[in-house]
Every structure is written in structure tokens, then in C-alpha cells.
Design an enzyme around this catalytic site. Structure first.
Site, mmCIF file in Angstrom:
data_model
loop_
_atom_site.group_PDB
_atom_site.id
_atom_site.type_symbol
_atom_site.label_atom_id
_atom_site.label_comp_id
_atom_site.label_asym_id
_atom_site.label_seq_id
_atom_site.Cartn_x
_atom_site.Cartn_y
_atom_site.Cartn_z
ATOM 1 N N CYS A 2 65.201 58.093 23.257
ATOM 2 C CA CYS A 2 66.389 57.510 22.640
ATOM 3 C C CYS A 2 67.615 58.207 23.216
ATOM 4 O O CYS A 2 67.505 59.190 23.944
ATOM 5 C CB CYS A 2 66.359 57.726 21.133
ATOM 6 N N ARG A 27 68.329 54.515 27.889
ATOM 7 C CA ARG A 27 67.315 55.406 27.308
ATOM 8 C C ARG A 27 66.480 54.722 26.234
ATOM 9 O O ARG A 27 65.486 55.279 25.750
ATOM 10 C CB ARG A 27 67.985 56.640 26.698
ATOM 11 N N TRP A 74 64.519 53.833 21.119
ATOM 12 C CA TRP A 74 63.285 53.337 21.721
ATOM 13 C C TRP A 74 62.200 53.701 20.710
ATOM 14 O O TRP A 74 61.862 54.864 20.551
ATOM 15 C CB TRP A 74 63.031 54.017 23.070
ATOM 16 N N ASN A 100 66.410 62.223 18.921
ATOM 17 C CA ASN A 100 65.664 61.785 20.092
ATOM 18 C C ASN A 100 64.454 62.692 20.214
ATOM 19 O O ASN A 100 64.615 63.898 20.386
ATOM 20 C CB ASN A 100 66.541 61.895 21.345
ATOM 21 N N GLY A 101 63.255 62.120 20.097
ATOM 22 C CA GLY A 101 62.040 62.931 20.190
ATOM 23 C C GLY A 101 61.024 62.459 19.164
ATOM 24 O O GLY A 101 61.118 61.348 18.645
ATOM 25 N N GLU A 482 53.447 51.132 44.318
ATOM 26 C CA GLU A 482 54.847 51.156 43.896
ATOM 27 C C GLU A 482 55.423 49.727 43.849
ATOM 28 O O GLU A 482 56.127 49.369 42.903
ATOM 29 C CB GLU A 482 55.657 52.063 44.841
ATOM 30 N N LYS A 486 56.869 47.991 40.426
ATOM 31 C CA LYS A 486 58.234 47.453 40.372
ATOM 32 C C LYS A 486 58.191 46.026 39.844
ATOM 33 O O LYS A 486 58.953 45.652 38.977
ATOM 34 C CB LYS A 486 58.805 47.459 41.791
ATOM 35 N N GLU A 489 57.041 45.766 36.026
ATOM 36 C CA GLU A 489 57.926 46.316 34.987
ATOM 37 C C GLU A 489 59.183 45.475 34.776
ATOM 38 O O GLU A 489 59.708 45.445 33.673
ATOM 39 C CB GLU A 489 58.261 47.793 35.218
ATOM 40 N N HIS A 505 34.807 45.457 46.960
ATOM 41 C CA HIS A 505 33.873 46.122 46.043
ATOM 42 C C HIS A 505 34.040 45.649 44.607
ATOM 43 O O HIS A 505 33.584 46.300 43.677
ATOM 44 C CB HIS A 505 34.041 47.644 46.142
ATOM 45 N N LYS A 604 64.331 54.565 30.329
ATOM 46 C CA LYS A 604 64.527 55.287 31.583
ATOM 47 C C LYS A 604 63.917 56.682 31.531
ATOM 48 O O LYS A 604 63.368 57.171 32.508
ATOM 49 C CB LYS A 604 66.034 55.384 31.859
#
Ligand code: AGP
Length: 609
Positions: A2, A27, A74, A100-101, A482, A486, A489, A505, A604
Site C-alpha cells: 500500500c 503501490r 492493495w 502498509n504491511g 519475461e 509482461k 500481467e 515432453h 508495484k
């Protein structure tokens, strides 16, 4: 995850806090709220959804205060909703807290507060426990109540606390979640991150773990856990607030993709003298120290982990030392073989990723030397490392990392080259060739950026696909992870990346008519094998979009579409081949109408485990 912000001074806190929250929205953005200490007492307003919703809510209200705190969330404990949005208050409504946490023992504390004090909780959050705790300990001294409450908390927290009985005081506390203090003239600020307050101040205190800060409009005092006052050096922010603006681009992500040539050049130039010699000033890496390492461990999360995968190949090749790469959240529970002969490299854009931080601490506990590759100066990972190799990407705002990734890759090359040269095992001509190739990368990326329109057209062709696979061999396989991350997300398309040779396989069972396969075919020595893999998926009905070096006509003959990257050494391609994948993901997401800079469910800075 957050963002918190707080202000005390002579201006209207409301506008400063709303502005600060907007700059912290990356955030977390599922709800937002503000608490103001007005002359009529504490006023709290909060709303589910973006900060805009909160702004609309208070638009018609005449709210004025010189003290306030704000939060953008968040969600961890409790669904995103108005009632779970911060700030949270104690039962008297006099004390408000933003957090935040995560409070790990919140259930235990909640039960205790319910049983002992009959408190009825108003939300499902862990944070409300903090506000209620401070409330039950409060008897006219906010500082004392905060110290007593914090003693009971387990977990991580960056806190902002105000009380209507003490309108001349803002309190902040930090443990394992980022927190900074901004020092103004006749005003002071708290925030989770510098961009939130950079419009107002350039002088910053970086708050350490287990510290409590008491702010008035003219004074800031920092105390350690033993309640002793501590001295802190002022940190002067040198970068500009404009660096965190969109500058005409539709999204931060696109702007940051375009900033890669500069970020890469800046990162190289900071570590190279005029003769092309890599200088790791401030990083302890003597020949003897390097020779003492018998292993390198690279640990990171997400995109930074993908940079680590390339780092493994590069450092093993250039420095001739065995390198292991691990996902941070796995590393710490794996009981890894790490000791005082291990060089532990943590890679993190934000420098606040809790999994990476925890892994770093575990490695340190086992005696490893910790070198971090970090973008945010003064962040937790940077501060807890023995040495820091900063990436010079500039502030990265979009949740989807782009320029941080390519600058992290540059650091992998520079570390490998430096170690190989110091050890005396890397021939001079090989070293020189790499330096030459690295310095040419920015111009080669510019060339790829000039193909943006073509890539946008490809995105228009493929954006309705439900499944997109990425395949590659060698370094291309790491880049395909990567590219796939990208895409998923920001576009929410189901995407999967796999080493091309591994397809047969099992995963090839999923390839059918209409599947899009993005085939990275940039490794000359593996090109024939890669072409066979392309043929295999085409034989099963897939459409193939290939990424190849210029003039590789064999690829053109097999793939449906090709994006070309300029000629370069196989070993350098990851720095360039990822760029079309970033642009492709961006335009696919744009076609699908996604919120590109703030994708759903993401944040983020991931400061929870
Ligand atoms: C990248 O696009 C992601 N948003 C994510 O994987 C990110 O790289 C990861 O969370 C690690 O973050 P860090 O670099 O700040 O530690």
C-alpha cells in the site's frame, strides 16, 4: 504494497495528501482514504476503487486541516471495500491510522481487545487492531500509546498516526515496510516513497527498521526501539519530479520502454572509465575477494528473477564461477548451501520486495557477502546489503517492469566482466568485444523502437487470442519467460513460456489450430534446432511470430511473421530481444482496453510474503 502519506504544516493537508496518494497509486489501488484533523475533530473519508473515487466523494466538501494522513490500498486482510479501506480509527474516533504491511498476530490481538475491552471491530483488516490498540493505551499522550501498541505488534508496518486531541503532532513508525520523512520549511511529511512528496521537498530522512518518528510542523525527532533519540543524515534527492511524469506518452509503461536506451547507457557509464575499464567504486571486490568466492547465488522475484536467469549464463561464462538462481520466496525455505564463500546477489527494482529482503537476510545470517542490484536509492534491500550496484533506470512507475529489467541485465554483464577480468581468466579481446557490444546496445534498441508501428499492427492482428506461448532456446528461453510475464500481467491473456526443446515432453499437447506461438530465434548456434521447433508447432496448427536477427531468412521461411532485431553477439541479444516483446504486450493490452499501468490484482512494490 500500500502507499501512505502524511502532512503537518500550514497548508491544507487535504490537497497535499490527495496529490501524494496519486503519486503512490502504483503501490496499490483498490481503495483509498484520508483522515484530516479539522477544528471539528477527525474527519475520515474513504472509498473503494481508485483515488479518483475518493476525490469525487470529497469534491463538494469544505474540508480544511493542517494535519492529515492518507492511504492507497492493495488488499491483504479483508476484501477491497469502503469499510476495509484505510484510515482505520479507534473506537473513540479520535485516533486514525494508515498502514502498509501485514500484522501477523492480528487475530490474537483482536480476540484480546474484544475480550478485555469489549471492542467491536468495524472492518476485516489487520490494521484496525493497531488503531484500537493505540486507543486503549491512550490517556493523553499519543507518543506513549503508540510505543506501547507497537511493542505488541508482530509483522511488517509503515504507519502514519494522528489524534484529534493532539493536532500538532504526526507520528510514523517503521518495521520492514518502506517509510521516508520529507523535511520542509514550516512543514513536514511522511510517505512510503519519495515521488509522493517530491513536489514539496528534496531533503529526506530515510527511516530505519524499528524506528518511530515524531513530527511537528517545525521539528522531526527519530527514536529507536529503546526510545533513544537517533541522529540521521539528510538525504538530498537529486532526480527531478518530472522523471515520474508521463511526458506525453499515453502510459508510463510506454514511456519507460522508450527510456531504455538512456537507462542502459547511464548504467554503463556510471561504472566505466574513459578507457572502457569497469570500475566498481564503493563495491568491495578485490582480486583476492573474488577468488575466495566459490559460488554465486542470484535471488529475486518476477522480472528481476528473469534478469537473474540471464545473469547466471553471463556470469558463469565471463567469470568462470558456478551460479545458482532462485526465486526469493523459495530460497529462504530451501535451506540453501550458502556460506562465507558465497557471493549473494539480490536483484530488485524497488528494493522493498519482502521476499527478496527476507532471502537476503537469510544469506547474510549464513555468512554470505551480499551485493544488491537495486534501482531505488536508499531502499531496504540497498541498505541491508554489504554493497550496492545501482541501476540507473530512473523512477519506474508502471507496474510492469521494463527499463528496470534491461538495466538489471546490464549489471549482470558488468559484474561478470569485472570478475572475469580481475581473476585474469577472461581474455582481453573477449572483454573488449563485450564492452563494444554493450555500448552499441542503446542504438540497437532505438532501431527496434522505430519498428513500434509494425509491432502495434501485429498486436492488432493477435489481440483476440486466448492462449499465447513463448518458446526459445538458451538465453532466448529466459527472455521468453519475461515476454510471457509482461503479456499476462497487463493483458490478462493466458500465456506460458517454455524452453523450446522441452515442448515435446508434454506442453506440445496444448498446441492447436489458432494457438499463437512467439518463437525467439536469436541464438545463431541454436538456430537450426529452433527452426525445427517452429516447424513442430506449425505442423499442429499454431501461428508463429518469430523474433530473429536481421537477414535470418530461414526464420522468415518458417514463421508467419517476424520482428527483426539488429545484428549482435548471441550473448547480448537478451538486452534487445525483450524490447519488441514489451511493445507487443503493451499494444495487445491497449487493444483489449486494459488499465496498462495499473493491472488488476498487482502492485508495484510487493511488501508482503
Ligand atoms: C514485473 O513486471 C512485475 N511487476 C514483478 O514481477 C516484479 O518484477 C517483482 O515483483 C519484483 O519486484 P522488485 O524488482 O521491485 O523486487
Amino acid at each position: 504494497m500500500c502507499g501512505i502519506v502524511g502532512y503537518i504544516g500550514d497548508e491544507n493537508a487535504r490537497d497535499i495528501i490527495i496529490d501524494g496518494l496519486k503519486r503512490l497509486e502504483y503501490r496499490g489501488y483498490d481503495s483509498a482514504g484520508i483522515a484530516l484533523c479539522t477544528e471539528n475533530g477527525l474527519v475520515v473519508r474513504k472509498r473503494q476503487g481508485r483515488i479518483q473515487n475518493l476525490e469525487n466523494m470529497i469534491a463538494g466538501e469544505d474540508l480544511y486541516a493542517n494535519l492529515g494522513i492518507g492511504h492507497t490500498r492493495w488488499a491483504t486482510h479483508g476484501a477491497p471495500s469502503d469499510r476495509n479501506a484505510h484510515p482505520h480509527c479507534d473506537r473513540s474516533g479520535r485516533i486514525a491510522v494508515v498502514h502498509n504491511g501485514i500484522i501477523e498476530n492480528f487475530m490474537e490481538l483482536k480476540e484480546w481487545l474484544q475480550k478485555e475491552y469489549g471492542i467491536e471491530f468495524q472492518s476485516d483488516t489487520d490494521t484496525e487492531v493497531i488503531a484500537q490498540l493505540i486507543g486503549v493505551f491512550y490517556s493523553g499522550d499519543l507518543e506513549e500509546a503508540v510505543f506501547r501498541a507497537v511493542e505488541k505488534l508482530q509483522g511488517s508496518y509503515g504507519l502514519g498516526i494522528i489524534c484529534s486531541e493532539e493536532p500538532d503532532k504526526l507520528i510514523a513508525v517503521r518495521r520492514d515496510s518502506p517509510l521516508i520523512v520529507g523535511l520542509g520549511e514550516g512543514c513536514n511529511f511522511i510517505a512510503s516513497d519519495i515521488p509522493a512528496i517530491l513536489r514539496h521537498v528534496r531533503k529526506i530522512y530515510l527511516i530505519e527498521n524499528n524506528e518511530t518518528v515524531i513530527l511537528t510542523k517545525n521539528d522531526v525527532k527519530i527514536y529507536n526501539a529503546q526510545r533513544q533519540e537517533v541522529h540521521r543524515e539528510v538525504f538530498h534527492v537529486t532526480w527531478d519530479a518530472d522523471a515520474a511524469e508521463k511526458e506525453g506518452y499515453d502510459h508510463f509503461m510506454l514511456k519507460e520502454i522508450h527510456e531504455q536506451p538512456k537507462g542502459i547507457l547511464d548504467t554503463i557509464r556510471r561504472r566505466m572509465d574513459a578507457d572502457g575499464k569497469i570500475v566498481l567504486d564503493g563495491i568491495r571486490m578485490t582480486k583476492a575477494e573474488i577468488e575466495n568466492f566459490n559460488k554465486v547465488y542470484i535471488v529475486a522475484c518476477g522480472t528481476a528473477y528473469h534478469a537473474g536467469l540471464i545473469g547466471k549464463t553471463v556470469i558463469e561464462k565471463l567469470a568462470g564461477i558456478s551460479v545458482e538462481v532462485d526465486i526469493a520466496s523459495e530460497f529462504r525455505y530451501r535451506e540453501p548451501f550458502v556460506d562465507d564463500r558465497t557471493l549473494f546477489i539480490a536483484i530488485s527494482q524497488s528494493g522493498e520486495t519482502l521476499d527478496t529482503l527476507a532471502a537476503l537476510r537469510e544469506a547474510k545470517r549464513k555468512g554470505a557477502r551480499v551485493l544488491s542490484v537495486v534501482n531505488v536509492v536508499g531502499s531496504s534491500v540497498a541498505r541491508e546489503s554489504d554493497d550496492v550496484f545501482y541501476t540507473w533506470a530512473g523512477p519506474e512507475i508502471a507496474v510492469a517492469s521494463t527499463k528496470a529489467y534491461t538495466t538489471q541485465l546490464v549489471c549482470m554483464y558488468l559484474i561478470g566482466l569485472y570478475m572475469g577480468r580481475e581473476k585474469g581468466t577472461l581474455p582481453q579481446d573477449v572483454y573488449d568485444r563485450y564492452i563494444e557490444e554493450l555500448l552499441a546496445v542503446p542504438e540497437k534498441i532505438e532501431k527496434v523502437l522505430r519498428q513500434e508501428k509494425q509491432i502495434e499492427n501485429l498486436a492488432k492482428k493477435f489481440y483476440r487470442r486466448d492462449n499465447i506461448f513463448f518458446i526459445g532456446r538458451g538465453m532466448d528461453s529466459a527472455v521468453s519467460y519475461e515476454g510471457s510475464l509482461k503479456l499476462k500481467e497487463i493483458s490478462y491473456i493466458n500465456s506460458f513460456a517454455i524452453a523450446a526443446g522441452e515442448l515435446k515432453h508434454g506442453t506440445i499437447a496444448l498446441i492447436e489450430e489458432g494457438t499463437l506461438v512467439i518463437a525467439l530465434a536469436t541464438q545463431d548456434r541454436l538456430l537450426e534446432k529452433m527452426i525445427s521447433n517452429i516447424q513442430e508447432v506449425r505442423a499442429r496448427g499454431a501461428d508463429v511470430l518469430a523474433i530473429a536477427k536481421e537477414n535470418r531468412t530461414a526464420v522468415e521461411q518458417q514463421a508467419d511473421d517476424v520482428i527483426y532485431i539488429p545484428e549482435c553477439m548471441d550473448e547480448i541479444t537478451p538486452l534487445i530481444s525483450v524490447v519488441p516483446l514489451q511493445i507487443f504486450a503493451y499494444y495487445i493490452a491497449k487493444q483489449r482496453g486494459c488499465d496498462i499501468d495499473k493491472p488488476k490484482n498487482l502492485a508495484k512494490s510487493v511488501t508482503v510474503e
